[in-house]
Design an enzyme around this catalytic site. Structure first.
Site, PDB file in Angstrom:
ATOM      1  N   LYS A  73      74.927 -18.817 -47.526  1.00  0.00           N
ATOM      2  CA  LYS A  73      75.246 -17.942 -48.667  1.00  0.00           C
ATOM      3  C   LYS A  73      74.924 -18.592 -49.999  1.00  0.00           C
ATOM      4  CE  LYS A  73      78.528 -14.622 -46.911  1.00  0.00           C
ATOM      5  NZ  LYS A  73      79.812 -13.952 -47.129  1.00  0.00           N
ATOM      6  N   LYS A 106      70.410 -11.685 -38.002  1.00  0.00           N
ATOM      7  CA  LYS A 106      71.648 -10.930 -37.790  1.00  0.00           C
ATOM      8  C   LYS A 106      71.644  -9.642 -38.627  1.00  0.00           C
ATOM      9  CE  LYS A 106      75.337 -12.474 -39.878  1.00  0.00           C
ATOM     10  NZ  LYS A 106      76.446 -13.297 -40.355  1.00  0.00           N
ATOM     11  N   LYS A 124      75.276  -6.989 -44.094  1.00  0.00           N
ATOM     12  CA  LYS A 124      75.505  -6.110 -45.248  1.00  0.00           C
ATOM     13  C   LYS A 124      74.579  -6.459 -46.392  1.00  0.00           C
ATOM     14  CE  LYS A 124      80.507  -6.133 -44.388  1.00  0.00           C
ATOM     15  NZ  LYS A 124      81.575  -7.115 -44.555  1.00  0.00           N
TER      16      LYS A 124
HETATM   17  P1  TYM Z   1      82.587 -10.032 -42.212  1.00  0.00           P
HETATM   18  O1  TYM Z   1      83.186  -9.122 -43.222  1.00  0.00           O
HETATM   19  O2  TYM Z   1      81.276 -10.651 -42.519  1.00  0.00           O
HETATM   20  O3  TYM Z   1      82.424  -9.280 -40.831  1.00  0.00           O
HETATM   21  C1  TYM Z   1      83.513  -8.603 -40.234  1.00  0.00           C
HETATM   22  C2  TYM Z   1      83.459  -8.735 -38.728  1.00  0.00           C
HETATM   23  O4  TYM Z   1      82.204  -8.232 -38.241  1.00  0.00           O
HETATM   24  C3  TYM Z   1      81.567  -9.207 -37.433  1.00  0.00           C
HETATM   25  N1  TYM Z   1      80.116  -9.109 -37.629  1.00  0.00           N
HETATM   26  C4  TYM Z   1      79.246  -8.969 -36.623  1.00  0.00           C
HETATM   27  N2  TYM Z   1      79.417  -8.894 -35.290  1.00  0.00           N
HETATM   28  C5  TYM Z   1      78.316  -8.746 -34.534  1.00  0.00           C
HETATM   29  N3  TYM Z   1      77.057  -8.657 -35.045  1.00  0.00           N
HETATM   30  C6  TYM Z   1      76.839  -8.729 -36.377  1.00  0.00           C
HETATM   31  N4  TYM Z   1      75.607  -8.622 -36.867  1.00  0.00           N
HETATM   32  C7  TYM Z   1      77.967  -8.896 -37.234  1.00  0.00           C
HETATM   33  N5  TYM Z   1      78.114  -8.996 -38.579  1.00  0.00           N
HETATM   34  C8  TYM Z   1      79.433  -9.135 -38.788  1.00  0.00           C
HETATM   35  C9  TYM Z   1      82.104 -10.548 -37.933  1.00  0.00           C
HETATM   36  O5  TYM Z   1      81.988 -11.547 -36.947  1.00  0.00           O
HETATM   37  C10 TYM Z   1      83.535 -10.200 -38.255  1.00  0.00           C
HETATM   38  O6  TYM Z   1      84.346 -10.259 -37.090  1.00  0.00           O
HETATM   39  N6  TYM Z   1      85.116 -14.322 -42.677  1.00  0.00           N
HETATM   40  C11 TYM Z   1      85.167 -12.992 -42.118  1.00  0.00           C
HETATM   41  C12 TYM Z   1      86.337 -12.185 -42.608  1.00  0.00           C
HETATM   42  C13 TYM Z   1      87.665 -12.835 -42.446  1.00  0.00           C
HETATM   43  C14 TYM Z   1      88.386 -12.991 -41.231  1.00  0.00           C
HETATM   44  C15 TYM Z   1      89.607 -13.612 -41.591  1.00  0.00           C
HETATM   45  C16 TYM Z   1      88.110 -12.664 -39.909  1.00  0.00           C
HETATM   46  C17 TYM Z   1      88.435 -13.343 -43.434  1.00  0.00           C
HETATM   47  N7  TYM Z   1      89.603 -13.809 -42.929  1.00  0.00           N
HETATM   48  C18 TYM Z   1      90.572 -13.941 -40.620  1.00  0.00           C
HETATM   49  C19 TYM Z   1      89.072 -12.989 -38.943  1.00  0.00           C
HETATM   50  C20 TYM Z   1      90.280 -13.620 -39.310  1.00  0.00           C
HETATM   51  C21 TYM Z   1      83.892 -12.265 -42.502  1.00  0.00           C
HETATM   52  O7  TYM Z   1      83.232 -12.598 -43.451  1.00  0.00           O
HETATM   53  O8  TYM Z   1      83.636 -11.163 -41.776  1.00  0.00           O
END
Ligand code: TYM
Length: 332
Positions: free
Chosen positions: A111, A194, A197
């Site tokens: 990032k 991947k 967003k």
């Molecule tokens: P974020 O917002 O990027 O994504 C949310 C969830 O979606 C999953 N994900 C994917 N799974 C499969 N294929 C993909 N291409 C893909 N893109 C995203 C992510 O693995 C995630 O489960 N750091 C986290 C948010 C967070 C969090 C937490 C998660 C903050 N605190 C505590 C669990 C527990 C994040 O940026 O997710």
């Protein structure tokens, strides 16, 4: 007791990767676990967010949780900034985690890119806040997509170091739950990247708010190779785009890749893409309609978040007290 915690950042468009890698699994897990689902708006601001847009996307992610089938009565749904303990515990963890641990986080490197010096301090400390999210509730399990694995290992390291430093078993050692056939959904334009967003091409992903026509167009244009679909898994080797579409099909139909290939093997991509479009529209169409209904009633969403924050606070409060007491903070 088994308790899950998970979250999604309200940044940009929610896409099929977020749904299949995370939210769809939560819908199943809510039956067996005490469940807490958070919209992590404090994580979102580690990179610049337009304020009005952040408010809008916070409601949008909440609507997606509910439209996907998460029951706001049985589960707790809330937004992170509404429970101050997340920031408070994150500070304690900033003092537990080591610079070297955070320096190894691949997501920060991705990032921050070439402009590391210009990245926010929050982006660097992001995994400490994530550990705080989870451990503020002493969650035992965290269902996520594969890309979050390294952050969850750090969460375990922080819990372990805190427990060791203070000689008390305050925190559980949390288990990741990386479930299903779509733990890493790839871009529709490039099977080595991947689905994300932040990718500039909207044709790289299916957004949860795309209508049927747009879903059909995106799947039709998805990159593939000239061979027909194989009938067995081995035939997907070195064919990342084909493997991705088969994984998506299996996840959307609650099936396996083997079963999908047994049924569709031998077909040209044109036919398989038509079946995938029909399936995607069948699953995402009703969700899209429910999201639109909810978003037209923001008061309903806000009431769910407010009630969720009160319930989250009721769990978090005593745990933060225990941490503060353990650390030696004089209590007023
Ligand atoms: P974020 O917002 O990027 O994504 C949310 C969830 O979606 C999953 N994900 C994917 N799974 C499969 N294929 C993909 N291409 C893909 N893109 C995203 C992510 O693995 C995630 O489960 N750091 C986290 C948010 C967070 C969090 C937490 C998660 C903050 N605190 C505590 C669990 C527990 C994040 O940026 O997710």
């Amino acid at each position: 007791m088994k308790r899950i915690f998970s979250g999604v950042q309200p940044t940009g468009n929610l896409h099929l990767g977020n749904y299949l890698g995370a939210i769809r699994n939560w819908v199943q897990l809510q039956k067996d676990y005490e469940s807490i689902f958070c919209v992590v708006d404090m994580h979102a601001i580690t990179v610049w967010q337009d304020p009005a847009e952040l408010t809008r996307t916070t409601r949008e992610v909440t609507a997606a949780y509910i439209a996907a089938g998460i029951d706001p009565e049985a589960c707790i749904i809330f937004h992170q900034s509404a429970v101050p303990g997340h920031a408070q515990l994150a500070w304690v963890f900033n003092c537990v985690a080591r610079m070297g641990w955070l320096n190894r986080m691949t997501q920060f490197k991705e990032k921050a890119g070439k402009h590391k010096e210009n990245a926010s301090v929050g982006l660097f400390a992001y995994p400490d806040l994530m550990a705080a999210d989870i451990l503020l509730y002493k969650a035992t399990h965290v269902p996520v997509g594969e890309d979050q694995k390294q952050h969850l290992e750090l969460t375990r390291d922080i819990a372990q170091k805190f427990n060791n430093d203070f000689g008390r078993e305050v925190f559980p050692i949390t288990e990741p739950l990386i479930l299903g056939t779509a733990t890493r959904v790839m871009s529709l334009r490039d099977g080595s990247k991947k689905m994300s967003k932040s990718e500039t091409s909207d044709f790289s992903r299916i957004n949860l708010r795309d209508d049927a026509d747009l879903i059909a167009q995106k799947i039709r244009k998805a990159k593939t190779d000239p061979e027909p679909l194989p009938s067995e898994i081995a035939g997907l080797e070195n064919r990342p785009e084909a493997a991705n579409l088969v994984g998506i099909f299996a996840a959307l139909s609650d099936s396996t890749r083997e079963a999908v290939l047994a049924e569709h093997g031998g077909q040209p991509f044109s036919a398989f893409k038509q079946s995938l479009t029909d399936l995607s529209v069948e699953v995402l169409g009703p969700m899209n309609a429910e999201m639109n209904r909810l978003l037209a009633n923001p008061d309903e969403i806000d009431a769910i978040l407010k009630r969720g924050a009160e319930r989250a606070q009721a769990i978090a409060g005593p745990i933060l007290d225990e941490v503060y007491e353990t650390v030696g903070f004089l209590r007023p």
